[in-house]
Design a protein around this motif. Structure first.
Motif, PDB file in Angstrom:
ATOM      1  N   GLY A 140       0.805  -1.213   0.000  1.00 27.77           N
ATOM      2  CA  GLY A 140       0.000   0.000   0.000  1.00 27.77           C
ATOM      3  C   GLY A 140       0.836   1.260   0.000  1.00 27.77           C
ATOM      4  O   GLY A 140       1.777   1.413  -0.781  1.00 27.77           O
ATOM      5  N   ARG A 141       0.528   2.178   0.933  1.00 33.26           N
ATOM      6  CA  ARG A 141       1.202   3.467   0.955  1.00 33.26           C
ATOM      7  C   ARG A 141       2.584   3.428   1.602  1.00 33.26           C
ATOM      8  O   ARG A 141       3.245   4.459   1.711  1.00 33.26           O
ATOM      9  N   GLU A 142       3.023   2.237   1.996  1.00 30.74           N
ATOM     10  CA  GLU A 142       4.435   2.079   2.354  1.00 30.74           C
ATOM     11  C   GLU A 142       5.321   2.297   1.120  1.00 30.74           C
ATOM     12  O   GLU A 142       6.482   2.680   1.241  1.00 30.74           O
ATOM     13  N   ILE A 143       4.755   2.036  -0.047  1.00 32.65           N
ATOM     14  CA  ILE A 143       5.476   2.204  -1.314  1.00 32.65           C
ATOM     15  C   ILE A 143       5.382   3.671  -1.722  1.00 32.65           C
ATOM     16  O   ILE A 143       4.280   4.219  -1.770  1.00 32.65           O
ATOM     17  N   PRO A 144       6.486   4.339  -2.024  1.00 29.03           N
ATOM     18  CA  PRO A 144       6.407   5.739  -2.468  1.00 29.03           C
ATOM     19  C   PRO A 144       5.481   5.871  -3.678  1.00 29.03           C
ATOM     20  O   PRO A 144       5.469   4.996  -4.550  1.00 29.03           O
ATOM     21  N   ILE A 145       4.697   6.958  -3.718  1.00 30.47           N
ATOM     22  CA  ILE A 145       3.731   7.105  -4.801  1.00 30.47           C
ATOM     23  C   ILE A 145       4.414   7.103  -6.163  1.00 30.47           C
ATOM     24  O   ILE A 145       3.865   6.580  -7.149  1.00 30.47           O
ATOM     25  N   GLU A 146       5.621   7.640  -6.239  1.00 32.18           N
ATOM     26  CA  GLU A 146       6.327   7.651  -7.517  1.00 32.18           C
ATOM     27  C   GLU A 146       6.683   6.234  -7.972  1.00 32.18           C
ATOM     28  O   GLU A 146       6.682   5.937  -9.167  1.00 32.18           O
ATOM     29  N   ALA A 147       6.993   5.345  -7.020  1.00 28.23           N
ATOM     30  CA  ALA A 147       7.255   3.952  -7.358  1.00 28.23           C
ATOM     31  C   ALA A 147       5.964   3.244  -7.758  1.00 28.23           C
ATOM     32  O   ALA A 147       5.963   2.397  -8.657  1.00 28.23           O
ATOM     33  N   ARG A 148       4.854   3.606  -7.114  1.00 28.69           N
ATOM     34  CA  ARG A 148       3.551   3.036  -7.499  1.00 28.69           C
ATOM     35  C   ARG A 148       3.178   3.467  -8.916  1.00 28.69           C
ATOM     36  O   ARG A 148       2.613   2.684  -9.693  1.00 28.69           O
ATOM     37  N   LEU A 149       3.473   4.716  -9.230  1.00 31.57           N
ATOM     38  CA  LEU A 149       3.240   5.244 -10.578  1.00 31.57           C
ATOM     39  C   LEU A 149       4.103   4.495 -11.588  1.00 31.57           C
ATOM     40  O   LEU A 149       3.631   4.070 -12.655  1.00 31.57           O
ATOM     41  N   LEU A 150       5.379   4.323 -11.238  1.00 33.41           N
ATOM     42  CA  LEU A 150       6.311   3.649 -12.137  1.00 33.41           C
ATOM     43  C   LEU A 150       5.913   2.198 -12.373  1.00 33.41           C
ATOM     44  O   LEU A 150       6.067   1.668 -13.489  1.00 33.41           O
ATOM     45  N   ALA A 151       5.370   1.546 -11.355  1.00 37.67           N
ATOM     46  CA  ALA A 151       4.917   0.162 -11.513  1.00 37.67           C
ATOM     47  C   ALA A 151       3.844   0.057 -12.593  1.00 37.67           C
ATOM     48  O   ALA A 151       3.836  -0.886 -13.392  1.00 37.67           O
ATOM     49  N   ILE A 152       2.958   1.036 -12.635  1.00 42.02           N
ATOM     50  CA  ILE A 152       1.872   1.029 -13.623  1.00 42.02           C
ATOM     51  C   ILE A 152       2.410   1.204 -15.036  1.00 42.02           C
ATOM     52  O   ILE A 152       2.098   0.428 -15.943  1.00 42.02           O
ATOM     53  N   VAL A 153       3.228   2.245 -15.242  1.00 46.06           N
ATOM     54  CA  VAL A 153       3.690   2.523 -16.606  1.00 46.06           C
ATOM     55  C   VAL A 153       4.689   1.477 -17.081  1.00 46.06           C
ATOM     56  O   VAL A 153       4.762   1.184 -18.287  1.00 46.06           O
ATOM     57  N   ASP A 154       5.446   0.893 -16.166  1.00 46.12           N
ATOM     58  CA  ASP A 154       6.374  -0.179 -16.517  1.00 46.12           C
ATOM     59  C   ASP A 154       5.612  -1.375 -17.082  1.00 46.12           C
ATOM     60  O   ASP A 154       5.957  -1.908 -18.154  1.00 46.12           O
ATOM     61  N   VAL A 155       4.573  -1.794 -16.389  1.00 43.07           N
ATOM     62  CA  VAL A 155       3.773  -2.932 -16.850  1.00 43.07           C
ATOM     63  C   VAL A 155       3.029  -2.579 -18.139  1.00 43.07           C
ATOM     64  O   VAL A 155       2.947  -3.402 -19.061  1.00 43.07           O
ATOM     65  N   PHE A 156       2.515  -1.350 -18.223  1.00 43.80           N
ATOM     66  CA  PHE A 156       1.783  -0.955 -19.436  1.00 43.80           C
ATOM     67  C   PHE A 156       2.655  -1.113 -20.671  1.00 43.80           C
ATOM     68  O   PHE A 156       2.234  -1.714 -21.673  1.00 43.80           O
ATOM     69  N   ASP A 157       3.860  -0.572 -20.632  1.00 45.23           N
ATOM     70  CA  ASP A 157       4.706  -0.705 -21.827  1.00 45.23           C
ATOM     71  C   ASP A 157       5.101  -2.152 -22.068  1.00 45.23           C
ATOM     72  O   ASP A 157       5.158  -2.601 -23.215  1.00 45.23           O
ATOM     73  N   ALA A 158       5.350  -2.898 -20.994  1.00 48.09           N
ATOM     74  CA  ALA A 158       5.751  -4.302 -21.153  1.00 48.09           C
ATOM     75  C   ALA A 158       4.676  -5.125 -21.854  1.00 48.09           C
ATOM     76  O   ALA A 158       4.978  -5.907 -22.762  1.00 48.09           O
ATOM     77  N   VAL A 159       3.420  -4.949 -21.473  1.00 50.32           N
ATOM     78  CA  VAL A 159       2.357  -5.794 -22.048  1.00 50.32           C
ATOM     79  C   VAL A 159       1.879  -5.295 -23.408  1.00 50.32           C
ATOM     80  O   VAL A 159       1.238  -6.047 -24.151  1.00 50.32           O
ATOM     81  N   THR A 160       2.181  -4.045 -23.766  1.00 46.09           N
ATOM     82  CA  THR A 160       1.769  -3.529 -25.069  1.00 46.09           C
ATOM     83  C   THR A 160       2.908  -3.600 -26.100  1.00 46.09           C
ATOM     84  O   THR A 160       2.768  -3.106 -27.223  1.00 46.09           O
ATOM     85  N   THR A 161       4.031  -4.213 -25.711  1.00 48.76           N
ATOM     86  CA  THR A 161       5.180  -4.368 -26.590  1.00 48.76           C
ATOM     87  C   THR A 161       5.448  -5.857 -26.802  1.00 48.76           C
ATOM     88  O   THR A 161       5.406  -6.638 -25.849  1.00 48.76           O
ATOM     89  N   LYS A 162       5.723  -6.235 -28.031  1.00 49.42           N
ATOM     90  CA  LYS A 162       6.046  -7.639 -28.321  1.00 49.42           C
ATOM     91  C   LYS A 162       7.366  -7.997 -27.667  1.00 49.42           C
ATOM     92  O   LYS A 162       8.360  -7.289 -27.807  1.00 49.42           O
ATOM     93  N   ARG A 163       7.362  -9.095 -26.932  1.00 50.68           N
ATOM     94  CA  ARG A 163       8.568  -9.594 -26.270  1.00 50.68           C
ATOM     95  C   ARG A 163       8.809 -11.046 -26.713  1.00 50.68           C
ATOM     96  O   ARG A 163       7.893 -11.677 -27.263  1.00 50.68           O
ATOM     97  N   PRO A 164      10.007 -11.595 -26.453  1.00 49.62           N
ATOM     98  CA  PRO A 164      10.255 -12.993 -26.838  1.00 49.62           C
ATOM     99  C   PRO A 164       9.264 -13.968 -26.204  1.00 49.62           C
ATOM    100  O   PRO A 164       8.992 -15.035 -26.753  1.00 49.62           O
ATOM    101  N   TYR A 165       8.705 -13.607 -25.045  1.00 50.38           N
ATOM    102  CA  TYR A 165       7.845 -14.524 -24.298  1.00 50.38           C
ATOM    103  C   TYR A 165       6.361 -14.168 -24.360  1.00 50.38           C
ATOM    104  O   TYR A 165       5.537 -14.850 -23.756  1.00 50.38           O
ATOM    105  N   HIS A 166       5.971 -13.097 -25.076  1.00 50.69           N
ATOM    106  CA  HIS A 166       4.541 -12.809 -25.271  1.00 50.69           C
ATOM    107  C   HIS A 166       4.342 -11.822 -26.418  1.00 50.69           C
ATOM    108  O   HIS A 166       5.251 -11.076 -26.791  1.00 50.69           O
ATOM    109  N   SER A 167       3.141 -11.840 -26.987  1.00 50.64           N
ATOM    110  CA  SER A 167       2.789 -10.884 -28.034  1.00 50.64           C
ATOM    111  C   SER A 167       2.265  -9.597 -27.397  1.00 50.64           C
ATOM    112  O   SER A 167       1.923  -9.571 -26.218  1.00 50.64           O
ATOM    113  N   ALA A 168       2.195  -8.540 -28.178  1.00 52.23           N
ATOM    114  CA  ALA A 168       1.678  -7.260 -27.677  1.00 52.23           C
ATOM    115  C   ALA A 168       0.163  -7.340 -27.512  1.00 52.23           C
ATOM    116  O   ALA A 168      -0.545  -7.861 -28.380  1.00 52.23           O
ATOM    117  N   GLN A 169      -0.355  -6.841 -26.400  1.00 50.93           N
ATOM    118  CA  GLN A 169      -1.792  -6.830 -26.150  1.00 50.93           C
ATOM    119  C   GLN A 169      -2.397  -5.515 -26.628  1.00 50.93           C
ATOM    120  O   GLN A 169      -1.739  -4.471 -26.606  1.00 50.93           O
TER     121      GLN A 169
END
Length: 204
Positions: A140-169
């Protein structure tokens, strides 16, 4: 573009950005898989600045958000390419090594004075709202808000980009993923803000 995103920064922050990109380019030369890591980092920084702007984060903190987004995966230079590019699931030993990259990244950058405010965001960008993340299992809020923000955008780009182990969603599937993970992986207050930012960019 990334140039559009950095217009949110002030003069002092732009000077720091130049140093940050210099660090990135030096380290880039030491990793064969660097092109994909840095492409992901630039896209993550772009999304991070837009959601940070929506949150009205100050220019000084925007500098740290940008630096942490650009350098969040820098610890992966210590992860072998055969693990980063593996087309199937990682085994336990490989996964244990991969999970060290936030701590490794923070150690690599700890001697750079202007990056110190960004260190918690780099270290904790794989923590999860429900406490099931790493490296420290913050919740929860033990995590700095900037790290919580980064977690979201990190996953967003990962799942919308083709990788060796998955296709882009596609966008609709990704939105459903974020809604289903709200309150589990992601901060439930930040998810709707991010979706709104994406909607505005797609429909403008």
């Amino acid at each position: 573009s990334i140039l559009e995103a950095i217009k949110f920064l002030g003069l002092k922050e732009l000077k720091h950005l130049i140093i940050t990109l210099g660090v990135q380019n030096i380290l880039k030369k030491h990793n064969q898989n660097s092109e994909e890591i840095w492409r992901h980092s630039y896209k993550t920084a772009f999304y991070a600045l837009h959601i940070a702007k929506a949150l009205r984060i100050s220019p000084v903190k925007l500098d740290s958000v940008f630096s942490s987004a650009i350098l969040h995966d820098i610890g992966k230079i210590r992860v072998p390419d055969q693990i980063l590019n593996k087309p199937g699931p990682l085994n336990d030993d490989e996964w244990a090594l991969m999970k060290k990259h936030p701590s490794v990244g923070a150690r690599i950058l700890r001697g750079i004075t202007h990056l110190q405010p960004a260190m918690p965001y780099i270290l904790y960008h794989h923590e999860r709202w429900d406490g099931s993340g790493y490296p420290e299992g913050l919740k929860g809020r033990e995590i700095p808000i900037e790290a919580r923000l980064l977690a979201i955008v990190d996953v967003f780009d990962a799942v919308t980009t083709k990788r060796p182990y998955h296709s882009a969603q596609d966008f609709e599937k990704v939105v459903e993923l974020f809604k289903s993970e709200s309150g589990k992986h992601f901060d439930p207050d930040l998810v709707p803000i991010f979706i709104n930012v994406l909607d505005k960019r797609i429909n403008r």
